[in-house]
Design an enzyme around this catalytic site. Structure first.
Site, PDB file in Angstrom:
ATOM      1  CG  ASN A   1      -4.904  -5.093  -3.975  1.00 26.74           C
ATOM      2  OD1 ASN A   1      -5.873  -4.916  -3.244  1.00 26.74           O
ATOM      3  ND2 ASN A   1      -3.667  -5.220  -3.510  1.00 26.74           N
TER       4      ASN A   1
ATOM      5  CG  HIS B   1      -0.314  -7.081  -1.191  1.00 26.79           C
ATOM      6  ND1 HIS B   1       0.270  -5.982  -0.607  1.00 26.79           N
ATOM      7  CD2 HIS B   1      -0.578  -6.735  -2.477  1.00 26.79           C
ATOM      8  CE1 HIS B   1       0.348  -5.015  -1.508  1.00 26.79           C
ATOM      9  NE2 HIS B   1      -0.162  -5.445  -2.652  1.00 26.79           N
TER      10      HIS B   1
ATOM     11  CD  GLU C   1       1.902  -6.892  -6.186  1.00 24.63           C
ATOM     12  OE1 GLU C   1       1.244  -6.199  -6.970  1.00 24.63           O
ATOM     13  OE2 GLU C   1       1.616  -7.016  -4.988  1.00 24.63           O
TER      14      GLU C   1
ATOM     15  CE  LYS D   1      -2.334  -1.972  -3.115  1.00 25.55           C
ATOM     16  NZ  LYS D   1      -0.976  -1.473  -3.077  1.00 25.55           N
TER      17      LYS D   1
ATOM     18  N   GLY E   1       3.012   1.366  -5.213  1.00 32.25           N
ATOM     19  CA  GLY E   1       2.452   2.639  -4.760  1.00 32.25           C
ATOM     20  C   GLY E   1       3.456   3.782  -4.772  1.00 32.25           C
TER      21      GLY E   1
ATOM     22  CB  SER F   1       4.109   1.926 -10.129  1.00 28.41           C
ATOM     23  OG  SER F   1       4.222   2.322  -8.764  1.00 28.41           O
TER      24      SER F   1
ATOM     25  CD  GLU G   1      -0.080  -2.422   0.325  1.00 23.59           C
ATOM     26  OE1 GLU G   1      -1.280  -2.721   0.390  1.00 23.59           O
ATOM     27  OE2 GLU G   1       0.409  -1.756  -0.612  1.00 23.59           O
TER      28      GLU G   1
HETATM   29  P1  PGA Z   1       0.287  -0.202  -7.133  1.00 24.64           P
HETATM   30  O1  PGA Z   1      -0.033  -1.486  -6.201  1.00 24.64           O
HETATM   31  O2  PGA Z   1      -0.202  -0.559  -8.512  1.00 24.64           O
HETATM   32  O3  PGA Z   1      -0.469   0.929  -6.506  1.00 24.64           O
HETATM   33  O4  PGA Z   1       1.764  -0.017  -7.106  1.00 24.64           O
HETATM   34  C1  PGA Z   1       0.169  -2.776  -6.673  1.00 24.64           C
HETATM   35  C2  PGA Z   1      -0.173  -3.766  -5.612  1.00 24.64           C
HETATM   36  O5  PGA Z   1       0.111  -3.520  -4.436  1.00 24.64           O
HETATM   37  O6  PGA Z   1      -0.757  -4.842  -5.895  1.00 24.64           O
END
Ligand code: PGA
Length: 250
Positions: free
Chosen positions: A10, A95, A167, A12, A173, A213, A97
């Protein structure tokens, strides 16, 4: 076990077209002998560029979101028809976010899930709890609600086009990863829930990715767990140095 591993990147809100093209080309060449399923999900503006590069490769093309309506007066939104027109095969929905920063609720996500399926897209449905929910012992309950509501009205025949990504929000992140054991507890719980909703075969077959992560040094331990069938990777998906070792994990 017949499930195959599925590793998704992803991207982003990162990269220009030139940067995206460079990464996509490198991934096509470095993953060409990879044994797992792969996907990249670039920003809308990059999709056409990346589409022309991953076409015919073993890397699927994804989008990070889509509108809940097919078309119409929805300023700033991107529709399923527009995504399909570019060759998008998969869409990430729900997601964290989107849920937490853009206030998407389960009903809206469910509408998007059904619309994507109606148009033949694969859906990666993301679920996961906040830190305070985990600390209050509610992680399973939160994931259950998000799965049940996200899949409301989705018939068993469509389940083959659904991937679930667990997740935990506190791990996204942040550099904090759920331990493989803690993640597997939730994955097993979600699989059991799919069994209750769709039967034992569906539960056995559904792919459940872990996200939060994921890095080259923790990917293999996570995916060694019985119920972890792949990864949804954010930060580490932005560079071949970090994404390729995850994608080719042994
Ligand atoms: P990250 O994000 O690997 O940077 O923690 C994962 C995600 O949001 O899909």
């Amino acid at each position: 076990m017949s499930r195959s591993y599925y590793i998704a990147g992803n991207w982003k809100m990162h990269k220009t077209r030139a940067e995206a093209a460079e990464l996509a080309k490198a991934l096509v060449s470095q993953l060409k002998d990879g044994k797992h399923r792969y996907l990249v999900a670039p920003s809308f503006t990059l999709i056409e560029t990346v589409a022309s590069i991953v076409k015919g490769s073993n890397i699927r093309l994804g989008a990070q979101n889509m509108a809940s309506e097919e078309q119409g007066a929805h300023t700033g939104e991107v529709s399923v028809l527009q995504l399909k027109d570019l060759g998008v095969q998969t869409v990430i929905l729900g997601h964290s976010e989107r849920r937490h920063n853009y206030k998407e609720d389960d009903a809206l996500i469910n509408k998007k899930v059904k619309l994507a399926l109606k148009h033949g897209l694969e859906v990666i449905l993301c679920v996961g709890e906040l830190l305070e929910e985990r600390e209050a012992g509610k992680a399973e309950q939160v994931c259950e609600t998000q799965v049940v509501k996200g899949l409301e009205g989705v018939p068993a025949a469509e389940l083959a086009h659904i991937v679930i990504a667990y997740e935990p929000v506190w791990a996204i992140g942040t550099g904090k990863t759920a331990t493989p054991e803690d993640a597997d507890v939730i994955h097993a719980f979600v699989r059991k829930l799919i069994g209750k909703l769709y039967g034992a075969d569906a539960a056995e077959r559904i792919t459940i990715q872990y996200g939060g992560s994921v890095k080259p040094d923790n990917a293999a331990q996570l995916m060694a767990k019985e119920n972890i069938d792949g990864a949804l990777v954010g930060g580490a998906a932005l560079k071949t140095d970090t994404f390729v070792p995850i994608a080719l994990f042994a």
